[in-house]
Design an enzyme around this catalytic site. Sequence first.
Site, short mmCIF file in Angstrom:
data_model
loop_
_atom_site.label_atom_id
_atom_site.label_comp_id
_atom_site.label_asym_id
_atom_site.label_seq_id
_atom_site.Cartn_x
_atom_site.Cartn_y
_atom_site.Cartn_z
N ARG A 77 0.84 -1.21 0.00
CA ARG A 77 0.00 0.00 0.00
C ARG A 77 0.87 1.25 0.00
NH1 ARG A 77 -0.17 -2.67 4.53
NH2 ARG A 77 -2.12 -3.67 3.95
N ASP A 85 8.82 -10.95 6.99
CA ASP A 85 9.13 -9.96 8.02
C ASP A 85 10.55 -9.50 7.77
OD1 ASP A 85 9.85 -8.55 10.28
OD2 ASP A 85 9.15 -10.05 11.71
N SER A 139 12.99 10.11 5.77
CA SER A 139 11.83 10.95 6.02
C SER A 139 12.31 12.31 6.49
CB SER A 139 10.95 10.32 7.11
OG SER A 139 9.98 11.23 7.59
N TYR A 159 11.06 6.75 15.41
CA TYR A 159 10.96 6.90 13.95
C TYR A 159 12.04 7.85 13.42
CZ TYR A 159 8.55 7.64 9.45
OH TYR A 159 8.23 7.72 8.11
N ALA A 187 15.36 6.11 13.47
CA ALA A 187 15.45 5.11 12.40
C ALA A 187 15.69 5.78 11.05
CB ALA A 187 14.16 4.28 12.35
N LYS A 188 14.98 6.86 10.79
CA LYS A 188 15.10 7.52 9.49
C LYS A 188 16.43 8.26 9.35
CE LYS A 188 11.32 6.12 7.61
NZ LYS A 188 11.42 5.05 6.59
#
Length: 253
Positions: free
Chosen positions: A16, A63, A142, A154, A157-158
Amino acid sequence: MSTTEQRVAIVTGGARGIGAATAQRLAEEGRAVAVLDLDEAACKETVEKITKAGGRALAVGADVSDAAQVEAAVARVAEELGPPTILVNNAGVLRDNLLFKMSEGDWDTVLGVHLKGAFLMTRAVQKHMLDAGFGRIVNLSSSSALGNRGQANYSAAKAGMQGLTKTLAIELGKFGVTANAVAPGFIATDMTAATAARVGMGFEDFQKAAASQIPVARVGTPEDVANTIAFLSGDAAGFVSGQVVYVAGGPLD
């Protein structure tokens, strides 16, 4: 048929949003595309859109934070579609919370899917790239890599994805492999809709508020990101490596 048309791409998180749009865009470029997501059945719609348009696509469940599942998935892609030489590390999840409310599980899940997942997928695919003397790696970062309230996991991680990208570019460049990161700003997806719900706003109002702060005066679409990924994964981008491209409708600090 050009060499580009014969190449095989893997898009993680392809069921998606940005992943699905990217899989379809790469198929339009003539690539055979493995649409990989945690739930293989969820990839069915993306695969059907590609095949109905005359492309080749394969749904793969895995995964990305599990090394054994990653190795098995890449082996299956190589067997059924051909050796993959394009990798888009897009798989991601959100576990947003302020630091004092964030659990270890929230941290581990987000770092595991985004950062460990990109590491494991790249490690598994790079052998095929080296054998071919050609490779394109595109990692999804991001604008949150610059810091964002409620997203310590987040954002970390980015930001890590950007460091990983630059290191891959240095290590793999001499083998004909480029690595770049795409860092979207506000993109209208299920994930941003979930964020709107979390802060108690309707999604339309949330988008309008975001658009008012964006120089081009609109929010982004998954296709905006997919178009940039398509360029970075193609032959024409062979001298572009180790870069972070912000797809955010304007400059970011």
